[in-house]
Write an enzyme that holds these catalytic residues in place. Structure first.
Site, PDB file in Angstrom:
ATOM      1  N   HIS A 277      23.191  11.711  -2.566  1.00  0.00           N
ATOM      2  CA  HIS A 277      22.702  13.083  -2.686  1.00  0.00           C
ATOM      3  C   HIS A 277      21.441  13.231  -1.859  1.00  0.00           C
ATOM      4  O   HIS A 277      20.636  12.298  -1.786  1.00  0.00           O
ATOM      5  CB  HIS A 277      22.410  13.413  -4.161  1.00  0.00           C
ATOM      6  CG  HIS A 277      22.299  14.870  -4.415  1.00  0.00           C
ATOM      7  ND1 HIS A 277      21.116  15.549  -4.239  1.00  0.00           N
ATOM      8  CD2 HIS A 277      23.222  15.789  -4.770  1.00  0.00           C
ATOM      9  CE1 HIS A 277      21.321  16.827  -4.506  1.00  0.00           C
ATOM     10  NE2 HIS A 277      22.600  16.997  -4.822  1.00  0.00           N
TER      11      HIS A 277
ATOM     12  N   ASP B  96      29.941  15.649  -8.288  1.00  0.00           N
ATOM     13  CA  ASP B  96      31.345  15.810  -7.901  1.00  0.00           C
ATOM     14  C   ASP B  96      32.201  14.609  -8.243  1.00  0.00           C
ATOM     15  O   ASP B  96      33.428  14.677  -8.196  1.00  0.00           O
ATOM     16  CB  ASP B  96      31.444  16.066  -6.389  1.00  0.00           C
ATOM     17  CG  ASP B  96      30.897  17.418  -6.041  1.00  0.00           C
ATOM     18  OD1 ASP B  96      31.108  18.353  -6.824  1.00  0.00           O
ATOM     19  OD2 ASP B  96      30.249  17.547  -4.991  1.00  0.00           O
TER      20      ASP B  96
HETATM   21  N1  ACO Z   1      29.043   6.380   1.375  1.00  0.00           N
HETATM   22  C1  ACO Z   1      28.553   5.451   2.230  1.00  0.00           C
HETATM   23  N2  ACO Z   1      27.356   5.545   2.856  1.00  0.00           N
HETATM   24  C2  ACO Z   1      26.637   6.646   2.599  1.00  0.00           C
HETATM   25  C3  ACO Z   1      27.075   7.666   1.710  1.00  0.00           C
HETATM   26  C4  ACO Z   1      28.324   7.493   1.081  1.00  0.00           C
HETATM   27  N3  ACO Z   1      28.791   8.405   0.234  1.00  0.00           N
HETATM   28  N4  ACO Z   1      26.135   8.639   1.651  1.00  0.00           N
HETATM   29  C5  ACO Z   1      25.137   8.259   2.470  1.00  0.00           C
HETATM   30  N5  ACO Z   1      25.435   7.062   3.047  1.00  0.00           N
HETATM   31  C6  ACO Z   1      24.573   6.294   3.957  1.00  0.00           C
HETATM   32  C7  ACO Z   1      24.562   6.911   5.341  1.00  0.00           C
HETATM   33  O1  ACO Z   1      25.549   6.325   6.186  1.00  0.00           O
HETATM   34  C8  ACO Z   1      23.163   6.617   5.798  1.00  0.00           C
HETATM   35  O2  ACO Z   1      23.125   5.275   6.237  1.00  0.00           O
HETATM   36  P1  ACO Z   1      22.112   4.831   7.438  1.00  0.00           P
HETATM   37  O3  ACO Z   1      20.728   5.133   6.931  1.00  0.00           O
HETATM   38  O4  ACO Z   1      22.393   3.364   7.590  1.00  0.00           O
HETATM   39  O5  ACO Z   1      22.504   5.657   8.627  1.00  0.00           O
HETATM   40  C9  ACO Z   1      22.316   6.711   4.526  1.00  0.00           C
HETATM   41  O6  ACO Z   1      23.230   6.423   3.458  1.00  0.00           O
HETATM   42  C10 ACO Z   1      21.685   8.076   4.309  1.00  0.00           C
HETATM   43  O7  ACO Z   1      22.713   9.070   4.374  1.00  0.00           O
HETATM   44  P2  ACO Z   1      22.521  10.532   4.977  1.00  0.00           P
HETATM   45  O8  ACO Z   1      23.850  11.087   5.374  1.00  0.00           O
HETATM   46  O9  ACO Z   1      21.455  10.484   6.041  1.00  0.00           O
HETATM   47  O10 ACO Z   1      21.928  11.275   3.714  1.00  0.00           O
HETATM   48  P3  ACO Z   1      21.881  12.837   3.536  1.00  0.00           P
HETATM   49  O11 ACO Z   1      20.811  13.102   2.559  1.00  0.00           O
HETATM   50  O12 ACO Z   1      21.812  13.526   4.863  1.00  0.00           O
HETATM   51  O13 ACO Z   1      23.324  13.209   2.930  1.00  0.00           O
HETATM   52  C11 ACO Z   1      25.107  13.485   1.416  1.00  0.00           C
HETATM   53  C12 ACO Z   1      23.585  13.362   1.581  1.00  0.00           C
HETATM   54  C13 ACO Z   1      25.682  14.513   2.406  1.00  0.00           C
HETATM   55  C14 ACO Z   1      25.417  13.969   0.005  1.00  0.00           C
HETATM   56  C15 ACO Z   1      25.753  12.086   1.666  1.00  0.00           C
HETATM   57  O14 ACO Z   1      25.256  11.142   0.729  1.00  0.00           O
HETATM   58  C16 ACO Z   1      27.267  12.119   1.636  1.00  0.00           C
HETATM   59  O15 ACO Z   1      27.900  12.388   2.663  1.00  0.00           O
HETATM   60  N6  ACO Z   1      27.907  11.841   0.431  1.00  0.00           N
HETATM   61  C17 ACO Z   1      29.337  11.943   0.304  1.00  0.00           C
HETATM   62  C18 ACO Z   1      29.740  13.410   0.150  1.00  0.00           C
HETATM   63  C19 ACO Z   1      29.391  13.980  -1.213  1.00  0.00           C
HETATM   64  O16 ACO Z   1      29.635  13.366  -2.245  1.00  0.00           O
HETATM   65  N7  ACO Z   1      28.834  15.224  -1.204  1.00  0.00           N
HETATM   66  C20 ACO Z   1      28.469  15.937  -2.422  1.00  0.00           C
HETATM   67  C21 ACO Z   1      26.993  16.083  -2.554  1.00  0.00           C
HETATM   68  S1  ACO Z   1      26.570  16.813  -4.094  1.00  0.00           S
HETATM   69  C22 ACO Z   1      26.888  18.447  -3.881  1.00  0.00           C
HETATM   70  O17 ACO Z   1      26.881  18.991  -2.808  1.00  0.00           O
HETATM   71  C23 ACO Z   1      27.160  19.196  -5.066  1.00  0.00           C
END
Ligand code: ACO
Length: 429
Positions: A306, A363
């Site tokens: 998140h 979610d």
């Molecule tokens: N699985 C694996 N790796 C992940 C995940 C995941 N679900 N989420 C983040 N990471 C990793 C990224 O690859 C990144 O790694 P790095 O630093 O080595 O490049 C690091 O964790 C940070 O991730 P970001 O994408 O930069 O974090 P951001 O805050 O931009 O994104 C988000 C948050 C979009 C929710 C992300 O965690 C994600 O894509 N999760 C899966 C989708 C999801 O469940 N979305 C629902 C969110 S809740 C809502 O909207 C109600």
């Protein structure tokens, strides 16, 4: 508490005022930065940028706190209901018995759709995604109520709020009925908000349908949990579109589109599809955890991580409990739930997820409950949208009423070509 920030750049310096929130959060006010220094700030994805002050929702991602208008989400889930929470979010205080009654009556009176709107559904292919229908029908409401869409007229705003809250379950249920070729079921105003929605979704004219009170209650709770989450992607979209003084239907229709994305509300659908994939691939949880960690793969564990919560998502904890209760009450033994438990266990111990603070989000479990309730996967994000409606409305209203609101218009740093001369087509190689 710090009183001001000082920016030192080249051989110059300037003082920047600080803005304090009621929970001791502080922001550096950079509104005059460009005028005084020529500098703009850069913050991809607005991860560290406050775009407004707001008195609606407080969340502390480090401590896993979520409060609507000062009330803890746990307290509201235990003691309140979605109608009351909607009132609280939109008008700022918990309603008195007569206020909530009036609110409920007003919403009840607007649940039907204009008959001409029904024909809009015929224009779409049968397999149209219900989020597309939802966004398009919500925007179309502005064409049916052209005499009441002025965002600066309080009477227009008042009735638009009732119309949006009242009609979104009907619009959503019609989208589903359209996709399965069943007749649309008219709303029944004697039923509660959630019971009416369940009836429009699952009843058919040929048979009697009884709403299960436990499902009705669980759905009400899920709507409370989704009701607001401060400046997330869809809410920021609603504010951005609304800041141009587009009408409320248009602004919220844009928010619905933003919610549709798999990185936002669309994740609840993706979670279930991911669990199904793992199930069909022989329950190989480890393989998918490894894939999610692999830098060369685009695969992510949907439902994990998140932008704000870096400890735990309090909504996920509440949902998890409800999920277990609903499934055991319904006697459902869902293999996908076992996979979800395994995934959670593995990921919570794995250094990759621990170090990056990736926890199950709201979610992760909601999809499993929705599935148990009988909703098809395509409707999951629609359910999120119904729950989020009071939050979008409250945020839109606050934005419109704030004297600080200006049209949303970020800056950029241009990184393209410098000026060059046009080359006629016959001279291009
Ligand atoms: N699985 C694996 N790796 C992940 C995940 C995941 N679900 N989420 C983040 N990471 C990793 C990224 O690859 C990144 O790694 P790095 O630093 O080595 O490049 C690091 O964790 C940070 O991730 P970001 O994408 O930069 O974090 P951001 O805050 O931009 O994104 C988000 C948050 C979009 C929710 C992300 O965690 C994600 O894509 N999760 C899966 C989708 C999801 O469940 N979305 C629902 C969110 S809740 C809502 O909207 C109600």
């Amino acid at each position: 508490m710090v009183k001001k920030a000082q920016l030192i750049y080249d051989d110059k310096s300037m003082d920047l005022p600080l803005i304090n929130g009621t929970e001791n959060e502080q922001a550096v006010d950079i509104a005059k930065l460009r005028a005084q220094s020529g500098l703009v700030t850069m913050d991809h994805g607005y991860a560290n940028t406050g775009a407004c002050t707001s008195a609606i929702t407080f969340l502390d991602g480090e401590q896993g706190i979520l409060r609507y208008r000062g009330y803890n989400i746990q307290d509201l889930c235990e003691n309140s209901n979605f109608m009351e929470v909607s009132y609280l979010l939109i008008y700022g205080e918990l309603p008195s018995p007569s206020q909530v009654e009036e609110f409920r009556n007003n919403i009840t009176r607007h649940t039907m759709l204009h008959e001409s709107l029904r024909s809009l559904y015929d224009a779409y292919p049968r397999d149209a995604h219900p989020m597309a229908l939802l966004s398009s029908v919500v925007c179309s409401l502005s064409t049916f109520y052209q005499d009441a869409i002025d965002p600066l007229n309080p009477e227009h705003v008042k009735i638009s709020i009732f119309r949006l809250l009242a009609k979104i379950p009907t619009i959503a249920a019609y989208s589903y009925k359209k996709s399965i070729g069943q007749p649309f079921i008219y709303p029944i105003n004697a039923l509660s908000y959630c019971a009416n929605f369940l009836n429009m979704m699952f009843s058919v004219p040929a048979e009697h349908y009884e709403v299960d009170p436990d499902i009705e209650k669980a759905l009400d709770l899920l709507f409370i949990l989704h009701a607001d989450h401060e400046q997330n992607c869809s809410t920021s979209t609603v504010r951005m579109v609304g800041s141009s003084h587009a009408n409320m239907f248009a602004a919220i229709s844009a928010g619905i589109c933003a919610l549709w994305g798999p990185l936002h509300g669309g994740a609840n659908q993706e979670v279930l599809e991911m669990l199904q994939l793992i199930y069909e691939d022989g329950n190989n949880v480890k393989k998918y955890v490894e894939k999610a960690k692999d830098k060369n793969s685009n695969f992510r564990l949907m439902g994990f991580g998140h932008r704000v919560y870096k400890n735990f998502d309090p909504r996920a904890q509440i949902i998890k409990k409800t999920c277990d209760k609903v499934l055991s009450k319904m006697g459902i033994n869902d293999p996908l739930l076992d996979i979800a438990h395994q995934l959670e266990e593995v990921a919570l111990k794995d250094p990759y997820f621990v170090e990056k603070k990736l926890y199950p989000n709201v979610d992760f479990y909601s999809g499993i409950i929705y599935k148990a309730m009988g909703f098809p996967v395509e409707m999951f994000t629609v359910l999120f949208a119904i729950g989020r409606m009071p939050g979008w409305i409250a945020q839109w209203k606050e934005m419109m009423e704030s004297k600080d609101t200006r049209i949303g218009r970020p800056r950029q740093i241009y990184t393209g070509q410098n000026q060059r001369k046009y080359v006629p087509i016959h001279k291009r190689s």
